[in-house]
Write a protein that holds these residues in place. Structure first.
Motif, mmCIF file in Angstrom:
data_model
loop_
_atom_site.group_PDB
_atom_site.id
_atom_site.type_symbol
_atom_site.label_atom_id
_atom_site.label_comp_id
_atom_site.label_asym_id
_atom_site.label_seq_id
_atom_site.Cartn_x
_atom_site.Cartn_y
_atom_site.Cartn_z
ATOM 1 N N GLU A 151 2.101 1.368 4.003
ATOM 2 C CA GLU A 151 1.287 0.178 3.734
ATOM 3 C C GLU A 151 -0.191 0.516 3.695
ATOM 4 N N ILE A 152 -0.596 1.416 4.567
ATOM 5 C CA ILE A 152 -2.014 1.807 4.586
ATOM 6 C C ILE A 152 -2.374 2.476 3.258
ATOM 7 N N ASN A 154 -0.935 1.988 0.375
ATOM 8 C CA ASN A 154 -0.974 0.920 -0.637
ATOM 9 C C ASN A 154 -2.325 0.224 -0.625
ATOM 10 N N GLU A 155 -2.799 -0.050 0.589
ATOM 11 C CA GLU A 155 -4.093 -0.717 0.738
ATOM 12 C C GLU A 155 -5.216 0.151 0.189
ATOM 13 N N GLU A 159 -7.769 -0.819 -2.681
ATOM 14 C CA GLU A 159 -9.213 -0.800 -2.399
ATOM 15 C C GLU A 159 -9.957 -0.006 -3.474
ATOM 16 N N ASP A 170 -8.100 -11.076 -5.856
ATOM 17 C CA ASP A 170 -7.568 -10.963 -4.485
ATOM 18 C C ASP A 170 -6.613 -12.107 -4.208
ATOM 19 N N SER B 114 2.554 -7.546 4.577
ATOM 20 C CA SER B 114 1.538 -6.679 3.967
ATOM 21 C C SER B 114 2.069 -5.986 2.713
ATOM 22 N N SER B 115 3.349 -5.595 2.723
ATOM 23 C CA SER B 115 3.853 -4.870 1.546
ATOM 24 C C SER B 115 4.023 -5.796 0.349
ATOM 25 N N ALA B 118 0.556 -6.635 -1.072
ATOM 26 C CA ALA B 118 0.018 -5.472 -1.787
ATOM 27 C C ALA B 118 0.743 -5.273 -3.122
#
Lengths: 387, 344
Positions: A151-152, A154-155, A159, A170, B114-115, B118
């Motif tokens: 997930e990080i 993906n973020e 970004e 967003d 979160s997934s 995203a």
């Protein structure tokens, strides 16, 4: 009346002198409250502080240029308070060995060519930067850590896009917690309180009550008691009052800890909530009396009490919600009075965990109460040992 | 033989050593075996915008997707527990609805939030993946383990703790209180024979209990153990001895068997929650992780996982752990036996 009071007082003193009673009825609920809030308080409240996974990082080349972006990301997630604690490895085999031995939760591999791929991907808008995360199959902490890292990343991708594209859209996300009152949010210390209180009530009702009655019966104490002017109904009343006293003392201790240590306020002092606890006491005590009706020996009462205690505690949803269980076992959830009792207390607090209407939360335990008391009434002479 | 008859005639002991662990296996198995033991969790979706996110959710393959025509219907389904997570999307806003307090599903819900956000943002903005993360599953032992394998091996470890610790409290505490040990003292039975006879029975009961757990976990939770029987038997013997040592230690501290029994129950609860068997140690606060590392059942679980093929520990560690557990048990059994049968 004074005879009745003296007898009740004697029974209560006899009960409270027992180390087992002191521990299981008064101390254990406090200990369990502490353990549950310590273990689950952060997780259940969605507070990631304190949760940290061990990550091994294998850099097959040192990062430079655009590759430094990755170093910044790793620095961020392994900083103080971040979700990971980093250990750097030169050798993948050594890192995997540590992963398999449980010294690491995951291993991140940054392969050779990452710097060039990062530069190409960012400048030429083509190609990907493949990284690998190794995790242990079936091990919950390892799987969760790998998912978090995914997930990080993906973020990070989003970004980068966000910074490149001025028209980036967003998505606004909102959370709607349907089980808790919207205005106050979820408080695990408060949520678990009825569970611990009901556990204590069950403990007194399913152990202290039937065992006390059977112990007096098999040890011949009853015979001695009935040589006095004491009537069976007086004996039963004193037994009941003794149980209520024990529960009240325990509840006062639990309330004190909840209020002073965990700052739980408001909901647990609601008169309706207190009424729901009294209702739980009545239903549970009647259940214990039913056990005493079925069990002739102390050993039978112990086995029956322990089995019902564990089943009613775990399958009743005192600590963990149970409505996601498969139907092969979920039918039992709907049968148990504790499912309804703990939900009733939580519903009054503002939580709505079980898909059960308020009416059934009262009716089902009432049916159990009537049924248990009927069974006990039919066996009254046998249980009170004056046949 | 006399001890065996006594043990099997004792309804409470049979219940607590044979059937109680099975009860725990069933209860904890359903709670903590993870999603691979059940059907996929349900996700309810209500969409009111033009952008269709149904394919994005379906691509994950992780959810049983249920579509709703109205927001109210979706909310009702979440409230009733028909779906784990409700997603309402209007093209720009995503509302996640879920029931709070479900600890076993908390991480699933958080990760999904979160997934999904995203993934939808990525598709909506036509963003490409610059950094991709390939997840490589590793096998820590001889078999590729599942969540159920880890949970069931933990149930075995807890069962060994329970059988070992409570049995010696029962033998030495109860027998001492009832005066049985005094009677033994006037018979020609040697202390060593008494200790050997009483503990051998407990080993038998413990072993039967473990076999029952293995069979039940295979039938109910489809565990995939690759049992190395010699290592497994060694681990059971040493672990039972080690746990007996713990029980004997308590009988030495607490003269009253009921008090020792209570202290053992406290230890048991602490170990269930803090030893990293049912709940990951990563979730614990730092000070509790220190406590966790000192709990012997954590190491018993390591031995069991090693012998069941779930994890591999170095041979030297396996030997050291087994020797340490066995020695502590044998020494304490020897000294306790001598003390109670000679000095009463």
């Amino acid at each position: 009346m004074s005879r009745m009071w003296r007898f009740t007082s004697g029974l209560f003193k006899n009960e409270i002198r027992e180390f087992q009673v002191i521990f299981w009825s008064l101390v254990f609920p406090l200990l369990l409250y502490f353990i549950l809030t310590s273990v689950f308080g952060g997780v259940a409240g969605g507070d990631p502080q304190g949760i940290s996974f061990k990550i091994g990082i294998v850099r097959e080349e040192s990062l430079s240029g655009f590759g430094k972006i990755l170093d910044e990301v790793i620095g961020g997630i392994t900083a103080q308070g971040g979700p990971f604690v980093e250990t750097t490895y030169d050798d993948l085999d050594k890192a995997l060995d540590d992963l398999k031995r449980g010294r690491l939760d995951i291993v991140l591999v940054i392969p050779k060519g990452t710097n060039a791929k990062m530069a190409g991907s960012l400048m030429l808008q083509a190609g990907e930067v493949p990284l690998q995360v190794h995790y242990v199959s079936g091990k919950e902490s390892s799987g969760i850590a790998a998912n978090i890292l995914g997930e990080i990343m993906n973020e990070v991708n989003l970004e980068i896009k966000r910074r490149q594209d001025t028209d980036y859209l967003d998505i606004v996300t909102t959370n709607n917690v349907v089980s808790a009152q919207q205005e106050k949010g979820f408080d695990y210390n408060e949520y678990i309180f009825p569970g611990v209180a009901l556990m204590m009530i069950l403990s007194v009702s399913l152990f202290n009550s039937p065992m006390g009655l059977i112990q007096y019966r098999v040890s011949g104490t009853n015979k001695k008691l009935y040589t006095t002017p004491l009537k069976p109904l007086e004996y039963f009343s004193a037994h009941f009052v003794k149980l209520v006293f024990t529960m009240l003392i325990s509840l006062v201790l639990l309330y004190t800890i909840a209020l002073t240590v965990y700052r739980v306020q408001g909901a647990i002092f609601d008169p309706l909530f207190i009424l729901s606890l009294i209702f739980s006491m009545l239903v549970s005590v009647s259940f214990g009396l039913m056990i005493a009706s079925f069990a002739k020996k102390l050993s039978t009462a112990t086995v029956l009490g322990q089995t019902l205690y564990q089943v009613m505690m775990f399958m009743g949803g005192l600590y963990f919600p149970i409505f996601g269980l498969p139907w092969g076992i979920r039918w039992l959830v709907y049968l148990l009075p504790t499912t309804y009792l703990v939900e009733l207390s939580r519903r009054i607090m503002g939580y709505n965990i079980a898909p059960i209407s308020m009416t059934w939360l009262i009716v089902v335990p009432l049916i159990w109460l009537v049924f248990s008391i009927s069974v006990f009434a039919l066996n009254f002479r046998k249980v009170m040992g004056y046949e | 033989m006399a001890f065996a008859k006594e043990a099997f005639r004792n309804k409470i002991e049979v219940f607590f050593t044979l059937f109680f662990p099975l009860l725990f296996l069933i209860l904890f198995g359903f709670f903590f075996s993870g999603s691979d033991g059940f059907n996929k969790p349900g996700l309810g979706l209500f969409q009111s915008g033009e952008f269709d996110i149904k394919p994005i959710i379906e691509e994950t393959g992780a959810w049983y997707l249920v579509m709703f025509d109205s927001e109210e219907g979706l909310q009702a389904a979440v409230e009733k527990g028909e779906v784990l997570l409700g997603v309402s999307f209007d093209g720009k806003n995503m509302k996640y609805s879920y029931q709070e307090g479900d600890l076993s599903q908390r991480s699933t819900i958080t990760m999904a939030q979160s997934s999904l956000t995203a993934a939808v943002e990525k598709r909506l903005n036509n963003a490409r993946s610059i950094i991709t993360l390939e997840k490589v599953p590793e096998t820590a032992g001889r078999v590729t383990a599942t969540n159920a394998d880890y949970t069931m091996s933990g149930v075995i470890a807890i069962s060994l703790l329970s059988a070992g610790m409570f049995s010696v409290i029962s033998v030495f505490g109860r027998y001492r209180k009832r005066g049985v040990l005094k009677r033994f003292k006037i018979t020609p039975v040697k202390p060593l024979t008494f200790v050997f006879g009483s503990t051998l029975t407990r080993f038998m009961v413990s072993f039967i209990s473990i076999l029952l757990i293995l069979v039940a976990s295979t039938v109910l939770f489809k565990t995939t153990f690759d049992v190395n029987w010699p290592l497994f038997i060694i681990s059971i013997i040493s672990s039972t001895l080690g746990m007996m040592a713990l029980g004997l230690f308590l009988t030495l501290i607490f003269k009253n068997p009921e008090t020792a029994d209570t202290a053992a129950s406290i230890l048991m609860v602490i170990m269930i929650f803090l030893a990293g068997i049912y709940f990951p140690i990563a979730f614990l606060p730092n000070y509790l992780r220190v406590v966790s590392s000192m709990l012997p059942v954590k190491y018993v679980a390591e031995l069991i996982r090693h012998s069941l093929g779930i994890e591999v520990i170095p041979l030297i560690n396996f030997i050291i752990l087994n020797v340490a557990l066995s020695l502590s048990g044998i020494l304490l059994l020897y000294f306790t036996g001598r003390r109670y049968l000679k000095a009463v």
